[in-house]
Design a protein around this motif. Sequence first.
Motif, mmCIF file in Angstrom:
data_model
loop_
_atom_site.group_PDB
_atom_site.id
_atom_site.type_symbol
_atom_site.label_atom_id
_atom_site.label_comp_id
_atom_site.label_asym_id
_atom_site.label_seq_id
_atom_site.Cartn_x
_atom_site.Cartn_y
_atom_site.Cartn_z
ATOM 1 N N PRO A 72 0.798 -1.235 0.000
ATOM 2 C CA PRO A 72 0.000 0.000 0.000
ATOM 3 C C PRO A 72 0.828 1.283 0.000
ATOM 4 N N HIS A 73 1.906 1.357 0.794
ATOM 5 C CA HIS A 73 2.682 2.598 0.831
ATOM 6 C C HIS A 73 3.422 2.836 -0.491
ATOM 7 N N GLN A 75 2.295 1.790 -3.480
ATOM 8 C CA GLN A 75 1.251 2.181 -4.431
ATOM 9 C C GLN A 75 0.860 3.653 -4.246
ATOM 10 N N ARG A 76 0.738 4.078 -2.979
ATOM 11 C CA ARG A 76 0.429 5.493 -2.706
ATOM 12 C C ARG A 76 1.530 6.398 -3.245
ATOM 13 N N PHE A 77 2.781 6.016 -2.971
ATOM 14 C CA PHE A 77 3.885 6.846 -3.460
ATOM 15 C C PHE A 77 3.895 6.889 -4.982
ATOM 16 N N ALA A 79 1.544 6.637 -7.100
ATOM 17 C CA ALA A 79 0.466 7.506 -7.595
ATOM 18 C C ALA A 79 0.785 8.978 -7.383
ATOM 19 N N GLN A 80 1.567 9.295 -6.344
ATOM 20 C CA GLN A 80 1.871 10.695 -6.006
ATOM 21 C C GLN A 80 3.310 11.096 -6.334
#
Length: 104
Positions: A72-73, A75-77, A79-80
């Motif tokens: 998850p971390h 994937q978040r990174f 995307a951002q």
Amino acid sequence: MSEQHAFILKAKTRPEMADAFHELFSAYVASSREEPGCIEYHMLRDQEDPSLFVFYEVWASKAALDVHSALPHMQRFFAQRMDYLERDFDIQRIDMLSPSSASR
């Protein structure tokens, strides 16, 4: 050829985001090294250009890297990432010719 998946990744951050990028990824180094398929994981910062970060990573397989990338971390990174980066990652695939020093 080895099943290992090794690469050098260069992350050129926007100068004003370099420290935030450093802080964010510094927290991921130890946990990434503990992942089952991680052989080497290093985060480096260029001495002449502090907005340039270099990652040296060796994974047991592409599948092990895929598991890491799907966390998850990560994937978040991903995307951002352009909030931090001046340009997208430069990734150079490499073959590891010497044994890992991580187990020393």
